[in-house]
Design an enzyme around this catalytic site. Structure first.
Site, short mmCIF file in Angstrom:
data_model
loop_
_atom_site.label_atom_id
_atom_site.label_comp_id
_atom_site.label_asym_id
_atom_site.label_seq_id
_atom_site.Cartn_x
_atom_site.Cartn_y
_atom_site.Cartn_z
NE ARG A 1 -3.27 2.65 2.63
CZ ARG A 1 -3.15 3.50 3.51
NH1 ARG A 1 -2.52 3.06 4.62
NH2 ARG A 1 -3.80 4.46 3.60
CG HIS B 1 -1.03 8.90 3.31
ND1 HIS B 1 -1.20 7.55 3.48
CD2 HIS B 1 -0.81 9.66 4.38
CE1 HIS B 1 -0.96 7.47 4.73
NE2 HIS B 1 -0.76 8.73 5.30
CD GLU C 1 -4.57 7.80 9.79
OE1 GLU C 1 -4.17 8.89 9.90
OE2 GLU C 1 -4.44 6.63 10.18
CG ASN D 1 -5.06 3.48 8.53
OD1 ASN D 1 -5.22 2.68 7.94
ND2 ASN D 1 -4.46 4.63 8.02
CE1 TYR E 1 0.38 2.96 13.13
CE2 TYR E 1 -1.55 4.09 12.35
CZ TYR E 1 -0.34 3.59 12.26
OH TYR E 1 0.20 3.66 11.10
C1 PNW Z 1 -1.27 7.56 10.50
N1 PNW Z 1 -2.71 9.41 16.57
O1 PNW Z 1 -1.22 8.73 11.12
C2 PNW Z 1 -0.91 7.94 9.21
O2 PNW Z 1 -1.69 7.37 8.22
C3 PNW Z 1 0.69 7.69 8.79
O3 PNW Z 1 0.90 8.62 7.64
C4 PNW Z 1 1.30 7.93 9.96
O4 PNW Z 1 2.75 7.99 9.94
C5 PNW Z 1 1.05 6.70 10.99
O5 PNW Z 1 -0.40 6.69 11.21
C6 PNW Z 1 1.88 6.70 12.35
O6 PNW Z 1 1.56 7.71 12.87
C7 PNW Z 1 -1.68 8.82 12.50
O7 PNW Z 1 -2.05 10.40 17.25
C8 PNW Z 1 -1.04 9.77 13.36
O8 PNW Z 1 -3.47 8.69 17.05
C9 PNW Z 1 -1.28 10.06 14.64
C10 PNW Z 1 -2.44 9.25 15.48
C11 PNW Z 1 -3.14 8.44 14.44
C12 PNW Z 1 -2.78 8.01 13.11
#
Ligand code: PNW
Length: 513
Positions: free
Chosen positions: A111, A156, A201, A343, A345
């Protein structure tokens, strides 16, 4: 038949099995008899990246300026280390090494995102930059030669700066420009690209229209600009989906969807108010974009509509800070995604209450968010290792928006770059993938693929190059930007190639996570 044709046929066949099921059909794993640590046959494993974070070549061969180029050139101190994406991992020149890295972990797909101003320097189709088309053709062909299918993110975050002059995403007409841009991509790459993500996102990048210094373009219009930008995003996404559906799908036969980021919200206590607040926070982050596209009735979630309307009125405003869709726009947007790109995390405790400036999305949501400090922190201040959250969020998505296959388009964590022996990342991936495979086999959730963020260390937006998300290290002090595998690369390879979480890595019991 050439290797490339064989790969394409296999990809199309796998996709029709995975994505062809009618809405509401039984999950693909039902009755499969799979062991609990085994992914369904044809499950897609990959890794992700994004153009501004890896490519460099910021003004090479006719590329136009993006809002990220402009922001970090104008305010170099916005990033933690004062560095920007001018060179990044130099993937503009070194993409073949990225393809090697992907092949070495056994990825089925890659991706990556296409830089809009590399293709259309003015944002519009009056100038088409052939060098940009060539670059992505070379990348796509190199992937297919290795049997890796391209999954292209159309947007993106790197809007052409020329379009920012018109207000960027707060101008509804950007949706028209976006659809024209998407058309150029379908025309040039759609013969070989069968999986598309319209937009990555929106909840994250529309913060660029809320608060200074968080995201490009860095406009201060909290609680107004972010909703307005999101409104345009939904129309742009739907426009690209309809264009593909009507004019390209019949011949190209691919799939197209959107990617939303949703952290899990864990109620802070067992009170009914906190349970409601946790659900509300999911609605203000995920639901704001998911409900118009994936729900059966369409439009914004009613809890969001009611709260923003009421707050706007209480603030003495003549119009709601949340724009409205016409009835035909609601219909135009509803149902415009072939899968749910997710996505995920991390997770947070959420309580009922008020925080955030007035006006702001946080204030509107009426929730107080705190870190789950009992879980280990990674090198990113916002990112804790909480594997159980991914099982909860895919269950939430499949219950809230039934009938849509879920494609996990990003998941991963950061290190400080000091070691190749990235044990915490191994724990992160094996823990999260254990929860994903249980969501599939135990809970019956229809997850069709998983993509690790990221294949290589890259520019982590405002954190510069200080947060390392790659399963390959990139040496940013070396002009050659060499890539070196971290320990986690070989663990992902074991998982991807065995189509399972091997028992030595599998966490059978969620309560321990
Ligand atoms: C995503 N948070 O962003 C993005 O799609 C990527 O480009 C980025 O590098 C990756 O996650 C890692 O951060 C996020 O603060 C950035 O919860 C911050 C958050 C979540 C997603």
């Amino acid at each position: 038949m050439s290797r490339r044709q064989e790969v394409l046929l296999a990809v199309v066949a796998a996709l029709s099995v995975l994505l062809g099921a009618p809405a509401g059909a039984a999950p693909t794993t039902a009755g499969s008899g799979n062991a609990v640590n085994q992914f369904p046959e044809g499950f897609l494993f990959g890794a992700s990246s994004a153009a501004y974070q890896i490519e460099g070549g910021w003004n090479a061969d006719g590329k136009g300026e993006s809002i990220w180029d402009r922001l970090l050139h104008t305010f170099p101190n916005l990033t933690t280390d004062g560095r920007n994406g001018d060179v990044a991992a130099d993937s503009y020149h070194k993409y073949k090494e990225d393809v090697e890295a992907l092949a070495s972990i056994g990825a089925n797909f890659y991706r990556f995102s296409i830089s809009w101003p590399r293709i259309l320097p003015t944002g519009d189709t009056n100038v088409i930059n052939q060098a940009g088309i060539d670059y992505y053709n070379n990348l796509i062909n190199a992937l297919l030669e290795k049997g890796i299918q391209p999954l292209v993110t159309i947007y993106h975050w790197d809007l052409p700066f020329e379009l920012q002059k018109l207000g960027g995403w707060t101008n509804p007409r950007i949706a028209e420009y976006y659809v024209q841009y998407a058309k150029v991509l379908f025309e040039n790459f759609g013969d070989r690209v069968k999986l598309w993500i319209t937009i990555n996102e929106p909840d994250m990048f529309t913060k660029g229209y809320a608060t200074w210094g968080q995201q490009a373009p860095s406009v201060n219009a909290s609680g107004i600009g972010d909703y307005q930008a999101g409104h345009t995003v939904l129309l742009a996404h739907a426009g690209a989906w309809h264009l593909y559906d009507e004019h390209f799908r019949p011949t190209q036969k691919g799939k197209i969807g959107i990617t939303l980021n949703i952290d899990w919200s864990e109620p802070a206590t067992d009170s009914a108010d906190d349970a409601e607040a946790a659900e509300r926070s999911l609605q203000f982050t995920g639901g704001l974009f998911a409900h118009p596209i994936f729900s059966s009735e369409g439009d914004y979630p009613s809890v969001v509509r009611l709260r923003v309307d009421a707050n706007s009125k209480a603030e003495g405003r003549g119009v709601s800070r949340l724009p409205s869709f016409t009835t035909s726009e609601v219909e135009y947007i509803r149902g415009t995604s072939d899968f749910f790109g997710l996505n995920h995390y991390t997770s947070w405790y959420v309580a009922d209450g008020v925080e955030g400036t007035v006006p702001s999305k946080t204030y509107d949501s009426g929730t107080i968010t705190t870190p789950m400090t009992e879980y280990p922190l990674t090198y990113s201040a916002w990112l804790r290792v909480i594997p159980s959250g991914i099982r909860k969020i895919v269950n939430w998505v499949s219950k809230t928006y039934p009938g849509h296959p879920i494609l996990i388009t990003e998941n991963g964590c950061s290190d400080d770059g000091s070691t190749l022996d990235d044990q915490q990342r191994i724990e992160y991936y094996t823990g999260y993938l254990s929860e994903v495979v249980k969501a599939i086999n135990v809970d019956g959730v229809d997850v069709i693929g998983y993509s690790a963020w990221s294949i290589i260390d890259n520019l982590e937006w405002m954190a510069g190059y200080t947060n390392h998300f790659g399963v390959f290290r990139v040496d940013y002090d070396d002009p050659d930007r060499p890539r070196t595998a971290k320990a986690s690369a070989s663990v992902l390879k074991k998982i991807y190639e065995s189509n399972s979480v091997p028992l030595e890595y599998f966490t059978p019991d969620s309560s321990s996570t």
